[in-house]
Design an enzyme around this catalytic site. Structure first.
Site, PDB file in Angstrom:
ATOM      1  N   HIS A 183       9.979 -19.126  -1.774  1.00 36.13           N
ATOM      2  CA  HIS A 183      10.271 -20.566  -1.820  1.00 36.13           C
ATOM      3  C   HIS A 183       8.976 -21.529  -1.589  1.00 36.13           C
ATOM      4  CE1 HIS A 183      12.718 -24.024  -0.478  1.00 36.13           C
ATOM      5  NE2 HIS A 183      13.178 -23.567  -1.687  1.00 36.13           N
ATOM      6  N   HIS A 218      12.366 -23.678  10.845  1.00 35.84           N
ATOM      7  CA  HIS A 218      12.178 -22.787   9.680  1.00 35.84           C
ATOM      8  C   HIS A 218      13.216 -21.894   9.627  1.00 35.84           C
ATOM      9  CE1 HIS A 218      10.209 -21.045   6.156  1.00 35.84           C
ATOM     10  NE2 HIS A 218       9.196 -20.622   6.808  1.00 35.84           N
ATOM     11  N   MET A 253      21.356 -28.539  12.973  1.00 35.33           N
ATOM     12  CA  MET A 253      20.443 -27.309  12.315  1.00 35.33           C
ATOM     13  C   MET A 253      21.118 -27.005  10.922  1.00 35.33           C
ATOM     14  SD  MET A 253      17.836 -26.867  13.665  1.00 35.33           S
ATOM     15  CE  MET A 253      17.078 -27.443  15.115  1.00 35.33           C
ATOM     16  N   GLY A 254      20.244 -26.767   9.896  1.00 34.74           N
ATOM     17  CA  GLY A 254      20.614 -26.190   8.806  1.00 34.74           C
ATOM     18  C   GLY A 254      20.971 -27.489   7.812  1.00 34.74           C
ATOM     19  N   PHE A 255      20.384 -28.481   8.036  1.00 35.96           N
ATOM     20  CA  PHE A 255      20.483 -29.676   7.119  1.00 35.96           C
ATOM     21  C   PHE A 255      19.166 -30.414   7.158  1.00 35.96           C
ATOM     22  CE2 PHE A 255      24.989 -29.498   8.291  1.00 35.96           C
ATOM     23  CZ  PHE A 255      25.452 -30.183   7.046  1.00 35.96           C
ATOM     24  N   HIS A 257      15.732 -31.093   4.299  1.00 39.08           N
ATOM     25  CA  HIS A 257      14.693 -30.197   4.032  1.00 39.08           C
ATOM     26  C   HIS A 257      13.267 -30.995   3.591  1.00 39.08           C
ATOM     27  CE1 HIS A 257      12.577 -27.254   1.345  1.00 39.08           C
ATOM     28  NE2 HIS A 257      13.596 -26.456   1.901  1.00 39.08           N
ATOM     29  N   ARG A 266      20.237 -23.984  -3.329  1.00 38.53           N
ATOM     30  CA  ARG A 266      20.799 -22.527  -2.811  1.00 38.53           C
ATOM     31  C   ARG A 266      22.119 -22.667  -2.225  1.00 38.53           C
ATOM     32  NH1 ARG A 266      15.316 -21.283  -0.005  1.00 38.53           N
ATOM     33  NH2 ARG A 266      15.464 -23.743   0.613  1.00 38.53           N
ATOM     34  N   ASP A 308      20.331 -22.484   4.884  1.00 40.10           N
ATOM     35  CA  ASP A 308      20.687 -21.915   6.069  1.00 40.10           C
ATOM     36  C   ASP A 308      22.181 -22.026   6.420  1.00 40.10           C
ATOM     37  OD1 ASP A 308      18.073 -20.527   6.708  1.00 40.10           O
ATOM     38  OD2 ASP A 308      17.365 -22.178   7.216  1.00 40.10           O
ATOM     39  N   ARG A 333      12.172 -12.103   2.445  1.00 41.68           N
ATOM     40  CA  ARG A 333      10.987 -12.966   2.278  1.00 41.68           C
ATOM     41  C   ARG A 333       9.768 -12.046   2.178  1.00 41.68           C
ATOM     42  NH1 ARG A 333      10.219 -18.565   2.491  1.00 41.68           N
ATOM     43  NH2 ARG A 333      12.465 -18.689   1.356  1.00 41.68           N
ATOM     44  N   ARG A 352      -9.412 -23.248   4.055  1.00 39.96           N
ATOM     45  CA  ARG A 352     -10.298 -23.929   5.026  1.00 39.96           C
ATOM     46  C   ARG A 352     -10.237 -25.461   4.582  1.00 39.96           C
ATOM     47  NH1 ARG A 352     -12.339 -27.308   8.446  1.00 39.96           N
ATOM     48  NH2 ARG A 352     -13.618 -26.348  10.005  1.00 39.96           N
TER      49      ARG A 352
HETATM   50  C1  LIG Z   1      13.951 -29.279   7.378  1.00 41.89           C
HETATM   51  C2  LIG Z   1      13.202 -30.421   8.152  1.00 41.89           C
HETATM   52  C3  LIG Z   1      12.224 -29.731   9.152  1.00 41.89           C
HETATM   53  C4  LIG Z   1      12.343 -31.282   7.421  1.00 41.89           C
HETATM   54  O1  LIG Z   1      11.759 -32.298   8.089  1.00 41.89           O
HETATM   55  P1  LIG Z   1      11.092 -33.596   7.748  1.00 41.89           P
HETATM   56  O2  LIG Z   1      10.170 -33.343   6.340  1.00 41.89           O
HETATM   57  O3  LIG Z   1      10.153 -34.098   8.661  1.00 41.89           O
HETATM   58  O4  LIG Z   1      12.373 -34.434   7.334  1.00 41.89           O
HETATM   59  P2  LIG Z   1      12.665 -35.959   6.781  1.00 41.89           P
HETATM   60  O5  LIG Z   1      11.125 -36.597   6.885  1.00 41.89           O
HETATM   61  O6  LIG Z   1      13.165 -35.688   5.430  1.00 41.89           O
HETATM   62  O7  LIG Z   1      13.461 -36.641   7.621  1.00 41.89           O
HETATM   63  C5  LIG Z   1      13.946 -37.834   7.386  1.00 41.89           C
HETATM   64  C6  LIG Z   1      14.850 -38.355   8.530  1.00 41.89           C
HETATM   65  O8  LIG Z   1      16.086 -37.546   8.320  1.00 41.89           O
HETATM   66  C7  LIG Z   1      16.375 -37.054   9.960  1.00 41.89           C
HETATM   67  N1  LIG Z   1      16.625 -35.724   9.616  1.00 41.89           N
HETATM   68  C8  LIG Z   1      15.999 -34.754   8.815  1.00 41.89           C
HETATM   69  N2  LIG Z   1      16.834 -33.746   9.045  1.00 41.89           N
HETATM   70  C9  LIG Z   1      17.760 -33.830   9.769  1.00 41.89           C
HETATM   71  C10 LIG Z   1      18.846 -33.258  10.519  1.00 41.89           C
HETATM   72  N3  LIG Z   1      19.008 -31.896  10.288  1.00 41.89           N
HETATM   73  N4  LIG Z   1      19.197 -33.582  11.479  1.00 41.89           N
HETATM   74  C11 LIG Z   1      19.609 -34.942  11.749  1.00 41.89           C
HETATM   75  N5  LIG Z   1      18.517 -35.836  11.348  1.00 41.89           N
HETATM   76  C12 LIG Z   1      17.749 -35.136  10.286  1.00 41.89           C
HETATM   77  C13 LIG Z   1      14.939 -37.122  10.514  1.00 41.89           C
HETATM   78  O9  LIG Z   1      14.942 -37.202  11.649  1.00 41.89           O
HETATM   79  C14 LIG Z   1      14.229 -38.433   9.795  1.00 41.89           C
HETATM   80  O10 LIG Z   1      14.779 -39.402  10.378  1.00 41.89           O
HETATM   81  P3  LIG Z   1      13.691 -40.616  10.794  1.00 41.89           P
HETATM   82  O11 LIG Z   1      13.030 -40.898   9.612  1.00 41.89           O
HETATM   83  O12 LIG Z   1      14.394 -41.613  11.452  1.00 41.89           O
HETATM   84  O13 LIG Z   1      12.698 -39.976  11.799  1.00 41.89           O
HETATM   85  C15 LIG Z   1      14.356 -31.181   8.939  1.00 41.89           C
HETATM   86  O14 LIG Z   1      15.272 -31.585   7.983  1.00 41.89           O
HETATM   87  C16 LIG Z   1      15.021 -30.374  10.150  1.00 41.89           C
HETATM   88  O15 LIG Z   1      14.501 -30.416  11.255  1.00 41.89           O
HETATM   89  N6  LIG Z   1      16.126 -29.884   9.908  1.00 41.89           N
HETATM   90  C17 LIG Z   1      16.868 -29.051  10.723  1.00 41.89           C
HETATM   91  C18 LIG Z   1      16.228 -27.462  10.713  1.00 41.89           C
HETATM   92  C19 LIG Z   1      16.586 -26.744   9.513  1.00 41.89           C
HETATM   93  O16 LIG Z   1      17.701 -26.863   9.226  1.00 41.89           O
HETATM   94  N7  LIG Z   1      15.419 -26.244   9.162  1.00 41.89           N
HETATM   95  C20 LIG Z   1      15.537 -25.261   7.641  1.00 41.89           C
HETATM   96  C21 LIG Z   1      14.926 -25.770   6.757  1.00 41.89           C
HETATM   97  S1  LIG Z   1      15.212 -24.781   5.302  1.00 41.89           S
END
Ligand SMILES: CC(C)(COP(=O)(O)OP(=O)(O)OC[C@H]1O[C@@H](n2cnc3c(N)ncnc32)[C@H](O)[C@@H]1OP(=O)(O)O)[C@@H](O)C(=O)NCCC(=O)NCCS
Length: 371
Positions: A183, A218, A253-255, A257, A266, A308, A333, A352
């Site tokens: 990825h 992650h 969790m799981g939502f 990206h 996926r 996920d 991975r 760097r």
């Molecule tokens: C994947 C992740 C880390 C991406 O983070 P990011 O790039 O900072 O997310 P974004 O900038 O797109 O978030 C936009 C908004 O949606 C919210 N948001 C994003 N994912 C969310 C989630 N899973 N649940 C609730 N709110 C969520 C953020 O809090 C943010 O809100 P804000 O602007 O009020 O602060 C994040 O979506 C997350 O923590 N997801 C849950 C963990 C997960 O499933 N990880 C696996 C990734 S493959």
């Protein structure tokens, strides 16, 4: 707290790759092939060959590759001793990290010419060793490391379940490994590439990558999604459950990206397998609740499931304990991490970057007695 400018390097290119493209609107390709085509037509071993060697194998290449991989699965005696000494309450990703790191001690990479061999060995042995650890530490069983199964997916399931595995189950895990294989510049791969750019050995690059994958933001998300779904007792509860979490400003969790903004391509692929496996399963509720949660979060927050989320019910239906969810992601991975390390090595300059300083202005030295 105010978000740091440019936090998370979001949207910034950190280098070039010819291995995969991740596009915001929901498309993923490995070396030009769509993830949908690969999931439908290719085995994980074919995908691994593509990523490691740059082209799809022909029949003969593939058979040879599969044979070689299958011959590299058994654990060296001293690794058995190490794994048997790891307690059941260790974090499973610590176990994966230890396996890879220890393999670097006893079968170290002497030169970069050995890189492909190291990857094949790590793919085989990590698969066996993580299941061996689980069975030994949790059930007190020393499993036979030989399964006679051709694919990584079938080998894993048979080691774990110690029974013949039905085709749908083999296929589900095989597709899952393809989905998890690569990825682009995600956190763990980037970690591995930074390590590779110092011209370190492959075991170190992969050990570093495992450390990044361990985090709940992650790789750990599939496990967390499972724990969350298990809290739900009936489909009627789902919306309220989600609303409560949102109200508490909890991450679901799981939502979401970091790159995709409308969908993770996926997710639908693994969701279909989860749906199929859920039929007649006593824990069908897990999938049904997940489907409602997906629709509700879309409607309320415009959030979509990443890969996920539906992996959680799908893996559960395969009889995989939650603890082994993230290790499976890591096993798949190993391929992407390795391919990126090879790519980095082939045209290397140490990574760097610089930082924008936001600390105090220049200050005069104050002697310790005067502070
Ligand atoms: C994947 C992740 C880390 C991406 O983070 P990011 O790039 O900072 O997310 P974004 O900038 O797109 O978030 C936009 C908004 O949606 C919210 N948001 C994003 N994912 C969310 C989630 N899973 N649940 C609730 N709110 C969520 C953020 O809090 C943010 O809100 P804000 O602007 O009020 O602060 C994040 O979506 C997350 O923590 N997801 C849950 C963990 C997960 O499933 N990880 C696996 C990734 S493959």
């Amino acid at each position: 707290m105010k978000k740091l400018q440019g936090a998370g390097l979001r949207g910034q290119s950190a280098g070039q790759t010819s291995l995969s493209t991740v596009e915001q609107e929901g498309s993923l390709r490995y070396l030009g092939y769509s993830i949908e085509d690969l999931a439908k037509h290719a085995s994980f071993e074919e995908v691994a060959y593509l990523l490691l060697l740059g082209e799809l194998p022909n029949k003969k290449n593939l058979e040879e590759f599969e044979r070689e991989l299958a011959g590299l699965r058994n654990m060296p005696e001293s690794l058995v001793t190490v794994v048997e000494s790891i307690p059941a309450d260790a974090h499973p990703m610590e176990v994966v990290r230890t396996i890879i790191s220890y393999m670097g001690v006893i079968e170290s990479e002497k030169s970069f010419d050995e890189q492909l061999q190291v990857t094949k060995r790590l793919l085989g042995v990590t698969t066996t060793a993580i299941v061996y650890w689980y069975k030994y530490s949790h059930e007190g069983v020393r499993i036979n490391q030989e399964t006679g199964e051709k694919s990584v997916a079938a080998h894993f399931l048979k080691l774990l379940r110690q029974e013949d595995i039905e085709e749908l189950h083999k296929k589900t895990l095989d597709v899952s490994l393809t989905l998890y294989a690569e990825h682009e510049f995600n956190a763990s791969t980037f970690t591995g590439r930074v390590c590779a750019s110092t011209l370190s050995d492959l075991h170190s690059c992969l050990t570093a990558a495992v450390g990044s994958l361990r985090g709940p933001l992650h790789g750990g998300a599939n496990e967390e999604a499972m724990k969350m779904l298990e809290e739900i007792q009936s489909v009627d509860q789902v919306k309220e459950f989600v609303d409560q979490k949102l109200e508490n400003k909890e991450k679901i969790m799981g939502f979401g990206h970091a790159v995709y903004s409308v969908k993770d391509p996926r997710s639908d692929i693994i969701k279909d397998f989860s749906a199929e496996l859920s039929k007649d399963h006593k824990d069908k509720l897990l999938h049904d609740a997940a489907v409602i949660m997906e629709a509700h979060l879309k409607e309320k927050k415009g959030l979509f499931p990443n890969t996920d989320f539906f992996h959680a019910p799908a893996y559960h239906y395969l009889g995989i304990p939650t603890k082994l969810f993230t290790p499976l992601f890591a096993i798949a991975r190993i391929i992407g991490w390795s391919a990126h390390a090879y790519e980095q090595r082939s045209n290397n300059r140490i990574i760097r970057p610089s930082a924008d300083y936001i600390g105090p202005e220049d200050r005069s030295w104050v002697d310790i007695e005067s502070r």
